[in-house]
Design a protein around this motif. Structure first.
Motif, PDB file in Angstrom:
ATOM      1  N   THR A  93      19.109 -14.730-120.124  1.00 33.73           N
ATOM      2  CA  THR A  93      20.651 -14.849-120.488  1.00 33.73           C
ATOM      3  C   THR A  93      21.004 -14.531-121.893  1.00 33.73           C
ATOM      4  OG1 THR A  93      21.170 -17.231-120.707  1.00 33.73           O
ATOM      5  CG2 THR A  93      21.561 -16.403-118.713  1.00 33.73           C
ATOM      6  N   LEU A  94      20.083 -15.236-122.797  1.00 33.82           N
ATOM      7  CA  LEU A  94      20.232 -14.985-124.257  1.00 33.82           C
ATOM      8  C   LEU A  94      21.807 -15.262-124.817  1.00 33.82           C
ATOM      9  CD1 LEU A  94      18.526 -11.674-125.237  1.00 33.82           C
ATOM     10  CD2 LEU A  94      17.754 -14.026-125.786  1.00 33.82           C
ATOM     11  N   LYS A  95      22.138 -16.677-123.958  1.00 39.47           N
ATOM     12  CA  LYS A  95      23.342 -17.337-124.390  1.00 39.47           C
ATOM     13  C   LYS A  95      23.183 -18.482-125.276  1.00 39.47           C
ATOM     14  CE  LYS A  95      26.178 -14.860-122.073  1.00 39.47           C
ATOM     15  NZ  LYS A  95      27.417 -13.996-122.761  1.00 39.47           N
ATOM     16  N   TYR A  96      23.819 -18.724-126.069  1.00 41.21           N
ATOM     17  CA  TYR A  96      23.668 -19.729-126.935  1.00 41.21           C
ATOM     18  C   TYR A  96      23.782 -21.333-126.225  1.00 41.21           C
ATOM     19  CZ  TYR A  96      24.561 -22.743-131.068  1.00 41.21           C
ATOM     20  OH  TYR A  96      24.284 -23.895-131.969  1.00 41.21           O
ATOM     21  N   PRO A  97      24.433 -21.716-125.467  1.00 40.48           N
ATOM     22  CA  PRO A  97      24.373 -22.827-124.738  1.00 40.48           C
ATOM     23  C   PRO A  97      22.811 -23.140-123.969  1.00 40.48           C
ATOM     24  CG  PRO A  97      26.360 -21.859-124.045  1.00 40.48           C
ATOM     25  CD  PRO A  97      25.700 -20.840-124.951  1.00 40.48           C
ATOM     26  N   MET A  98      22.161 -21.971-123.440  1.00 43.36           N
ATOM     27  CA  MET A  98      20.915 -21.863-123.068  1.00 43.36           C
ATOM     28  C   MET A  98      19.828 -22.044-123.860  1.00 43.36           C
ATOM     29  SD  MET A  98      21.469 -21.888-119.636  1.00 43.36           S
ATOM     30  CE  MET A  98      23.051 -23.131-120.138  1.00 43.36           C
ATOM     31  N   GLN A  99      19.856 -21.550-125.103  1.00 45.15           N
ATOM     32  CA  GLN A  99      19.253 -21.962-126.369  1.00 45.15           C
ATOM     33  C   GLN A  99      19.164 -23.119-126.656  1.00 45.15           C
ATOM     34  OE1 GLN A  99      20.232 -19.137-129.799  1.00 45.15           O
ATOM     35  NE2 GLN A  99      18.697 -20.125-131.139  1.00 45.15           N
ATOM     36  N   LEU A 100      20.349 -23.811-126.850  1.00 45.32           N
ATOM     37  CA  LEU A 100      20.328 -25.098-127.039  1.00 45.32           C
ATOM     38  C   LEU A 100      19.506 -25.968-126.085  1.00 45.32           C
ATOM     39  CD1 LEU A 100      23.808 -25.638-128.641  1.00 45.32           C
ATOM     40  CD2 LEU A 100      21.878 -25.470-129.739  1.00 45.32           C
ATOM     41  N   VAL A 101      19.601 -25.586-124.944  1.00 43.19           N
ATOM     42  CA  VAL A 101      18.955 -26.591-123.666  1.00 43.19           C
ATOM     43  C   VAL A 101      17.657 -26.292-124.044  1.00 43.19           C
ATOM     44  CG1 VAL A 101      18.534 -26.577-121.436  1.00 43.19           C
ATOM     45  CG2 VAL A 101      21.026 -26.163-121.946  1.00 43.19           C
ATOM     46  N   ASP A 102      17.146 -24.968-124.373  1.00 42.80           N
ATOM     47  CA  ASP A 102      15.614 -24.654-124.431  1.00 42.80           C
ATOM     48  C   ASP A 102      15.052 -25.454-125.575  1.00 42.80           C
ATOM     49  OD1 ASP A 102      13.409 -23.435-124.650  1.00 42.80           O
ATOM     50  OD2 ASP A 102      13.985 -21.720-125.669  1.00 42.80           O
ATOM     51  N   GLU A 103      15.708 -25.354-126.741  1.00 48.50           N
ATOM     52  CA  GLU A 103      15.270 -25.753-128.127  1.00 48.50           C
ATOM     53  C   GLU A 103      15.360 -27.428-128.108  1.00 48.50           C
ATOM     54  OE1 GLU A 103      15.665 -21.915-130.600  1.00 48.50           O
ATOM     55  OE2 GLU A 103      17.181 -23.235-130.798  1.00 48.50           O
ATOM     56  N   LEU A 104      16.592 -27.900-127.642  1.00 49.73           N
ATOM     57  CA  LEU A 104      16.606 -29.229-128.176  1.00 49.73           C
ATOM     58  C   LEU A 104      15.973 -30.019-127.009  1.00 49.73           C
ATOM     59  CD1 LEU A 104      20.554 -29.347-128.877  1.00 49.73           C
ATOM     60  CD2 LEU A 104      18.742 -29.640-130.341  1.00 49.73           C
ATOM     61  N   SER A 105      15.737 -29.591-125.719  1.00 44.27           N
ATOM     62  CA  SER A 105      14.814 -30.214-124.764  1.00 44.27           C
ATOM     63  C   SER A 105      13.437 -30.357-125.489  1.00 44.27           C
ATOM     64  CB  SER A 105      14.923 -29.472-123.714  1.00 44.27           C
ATOM     65  OG  SER A 105      14.141 -28.408-123.740  1.00 44.27           O
ATOM     66  N   MET A 106      12.958 -29.385-126.378  1.00 45.43           N
ATOM     67  CA  MET A 106      11.616 -29.507-126.808  1.00 45.43           C
ATOM     68  C   MET A 106      11.560 -30.862-127.853  1.00 45.43           C
ATOM     69  SD  MET A 106      11.131 -25.591-127.675  1.00 45.43           S
ATOM     70  CE  MET A 106       9.865 -25.594-128.735  1.00 45.43           C
TER      71      MET A 106
END
Length: 264
Positions: A93-106
């Motif tokens: 999606t390249l959406k900011y909320p999904m970016q946060l899910v990706d990076e913060l879950s790391m």
């Protein structure tokens, strides 16, 4: 590059276009061109390669349940599944909320592994304070990163936490298994020394040395893969324009081999 692959059947890369999830709101847009394969996934290779991550996480969860491993490892594998799922959704999606899910879950998953390595063998009081500290750290990173929106901050924090977990794990492995570190503890538990006891200890030492050799091979192999992937990711960032040019010369699907971020 075009000459080398001219004899292979291929499809030309279509131009970048808007897709189902447009517009892009993430603070990162990787080297893979957007919506060139399907309108439903912005970066198709970066998206699909996360399926392997999700599969390995599910395998880890299954093994934890099957063999009764500590709950913290089960939770960590659930975290890995969340990382893979978040990355899948982010690159699709390249959406900011999904970016946060990706990076913060790391960050959260690495904090869990940090807790597992530092709380092992410690008292309940120590583990409780450690857990509070790591939760506070994760909360700070979440709020500050959302405020800053600088991917370099996330990358540096993740690299630091990963290094801490790695070095702590290697230290614990050596202290728990290396015969010369175990000798004093064993002597205190069983001070008696005769040929039978010494023979048993010698067999245990040989077994432990073999285990250590196998574990160090796994560590070297894992680090080599991780650092190799990081090198590919770095080249993808630095030489993006050249890689895109080569991909277009090669055509699809051969150009997918040069999707560095997807493969790392």
């Amino acid at each position: 590059m075009a000459v080398l692959f001219s004899w292979l059947p291929s499809l030309p890369y279509p131009p970048e276009q808007d897709g189902y999830w447009s517009p892009i709101t993430s603070t990162l847009d990787w080297c893979e061109e957007n919506y060139v394969v399907t309108a439903y996934a912005a970066e198709i290779i970066n998206t699909l390669t996360n399926l392997l991550f999700i599969y390995l996480a599910s395998k880890g969860i299954r093994n934890c349940l099957k063999y009764g491993h500590d709950t913290v490892f089960l939770v960590a594998f659930v975290g890995y599944a969340l990382v893979g799922t978040g990355s899948f959704l982010f690159h699709a999606t390249l959406k900011y909320p999904m970016q946060l899910v990706d990076e913060l879950s790391m960050i959260y998953t690495t904090c869990l592994m940090c807790f597992a390595t530092f709380a092992y063998g410690k008292s309940l009081r120590y583990s409780t304070f450690l857990g509070i500290g790591l939760v506070s750290l994760a909360l700070f990173v979440t709020l500050y990163y959302h405020h800053l929106q600088d991917p370099a901050f996330h990358q540096n924090v993740y690299a630091l936490l990963t290094a801490v977990v790695l070095f702590r794990a290697m230290y614990m492995m050596e202290m728990a298994i290396r015969p010369r570190f175990k000798s004093e503890e064993r002597k205190s538990l069983n001070p008696r020394s005769d040929w039978a006891v010494d023979a048993v200890r010698k067999r245990e030492d040989l077994r432990d040395q073999e285990i250590l050799r196998a574990m160090w091979k796994m560590i070297v192999s894992g680090l080599s893969i991780f650092l190799g992937g990081f090198a590919v990711w770095h080249l993808d960032n630095v030489h993006c324009s050249r890689l895109r040019k080569w991909r277009h010369e090669m055509g699809m699907p051969w150009g997918f081999v040069l999707e560095g971020h997807g493969w790392w």
